[in-house]
Design an enzyme around this catalytic site. Structure first.
Site, PDB file in Angstrom:
ATOM      1  N   ASP A 132      51.581 -10.981  32.648  1.00  0.00           N
ATOM      2  CA  ASP A 132      50.790 -11.951  31.888  1.00  0.00           C
ATOM      3  C   ASP A 132      50.809 -13.342  32.508  1.00  0.00           C
ATOM      4  O   ASP A 132      50.128 -14.244  32.022  1.00  0.00           O
ATOM      5  CB  ASP A 132      51.252 -12.021  30.432  1.00  0.00           C
ATOM      6  CG  ASP A 132      52.727 -12.397  30.275  1.00  0.00           C
ATOM      7  OD1 ASP A 132      53.352 -12.841  31.267  1.00  0.00           O
ATOM      8  OD2 ASP A 132      53.254 -12.238  29.152  1.00  0.00           O
ATOM      9  N   ASP A 188      59.574  -3.435  29.630  1.00  0.00           N
ATOM     10  CA  ASP A 188      58.226  -3.849  29.984  1.00  0.00           C
ATOM     11  C   ASP A 188      58.271  -4.319  31.434  1.00  0.00           C
ATOM     12  O   ASP A 188      58.603  -5.476  31.708  1.00  0.00           O
ATOM     13  CB  ASP A 188      57.797  -4.975  29.039  1.00  0.00           C
ATOM     14  CG  ASP A 188      56.305  -5.038  28.815  1.00  0.00           C
ATOM     15  OD1 ASP A 188      55.603  -4.073  29.155  1.00  0.00           O
ATOM     16  OD2 ASP A 188      55.837  -6.053  28.267  1.00  0.00           O
TER      17      ASP A 188
END
Length: 226
Positions: free
Chosen positions: A30, A139
């Site tokens: 991100d 993640d």
């Protein structure tokens, strides 16, 4: 004596399994400043914080604000947080892990996939992010892995508004890695060429380990020794 040896071997195998925790893997990229980039978020005994970078992947300026939470913020994730291939069966990398930063920030974990195309392969990852992630999931920082809830990749790299590929999960093929900036493409190809597929929701078993120096030298954060 032969029966006793068998029983002892079985008990040892059970203990090894019990020493592992089951979980799953997902992917992320991100471009946000990692949560472990804040000294207040470090786990007990860790020395850091995790490095954050400016738009050009140089060191972020002192006091720079997280680009995901402050308009015009100049603190981003670093391109060096891409996976590193060690062998055909082992990679190093970085990940978000756990919902509470102070419980996980800068700690390292070794996991082995038990499902998916990478079954039997392992990673050692350092936790550089936390929050919104379950305590048993990892993640993995993978370029093109999906921007998720926040997106600083548009500000840092001019990515599409929802990131490259799916907002959650990212690109869906190796060929789509060509959409990314050249300095991120190797980490994108890693997912498809080394791990062999999407990685999202593949099952793992894992345990905490001491961090390899190769990871702490990149992140700038060293956790307490276990």
């Amino acid at each position: 004596m032969h029966s006793l040896k068998i029983i002892t071997t079985l008990l040892g195998a059970i203990a090894l399994v019990r020493g592992q925790t089951a979980g799953t893997t997902t992917t992320t990229w991100d471009c946000c400043e990692p949560a472990c980039g804040y000294t207040s978020n470090l786990s007990a005994g860790a020395r850091g914080p995790v490095r954050s970078c400016n738009k050009s992947n140089g060191p972020a300026a002192a006091g720079a604000q997280n680009a995901c939470f402050t308009q015009g913020g100049q603190a981003f994730s670093c391109s060096s947080y891409q996976p590193i291939i060690i062998s055909n069966t082992l990679s190093y990398g970085f990940a978000g892990h756990g919902n509470t930063a102070t419980a996980t920030c800068c700690k390292c974990y070794q996991f082995t996939w038990t499902s998916g195309a990478a079954a039997g392969k392992s990673m050692i990852v350092q936790a550089i992010n936390a929050g919104g992630i379950t305590d048993t999931d990892f993640d993995i920082y993978t370029p093109g892995g999906g921007v998720g809830d926040y997106n600083a990749c548009t500000a840092q790299y001019g990515a599409p508004a929802q990131g490259w590929g799916r907002q959650y999960g990212g690109v869906t093929s190796d060929s789509q890695c060509s959409q990314l900036p050249s300095n991120l493409q190797a980490g994108c190809h890693w997912r498809w060429q080394w791990a062999g597929g999407d990685i999202n929701n593949w099952q793992i078993t894992y345990k905490q380990v001491n961090c390899p120096s190769q990871l702490t030298s990149i992140s700038g954060c060293t956790p307490a020794t276990i």
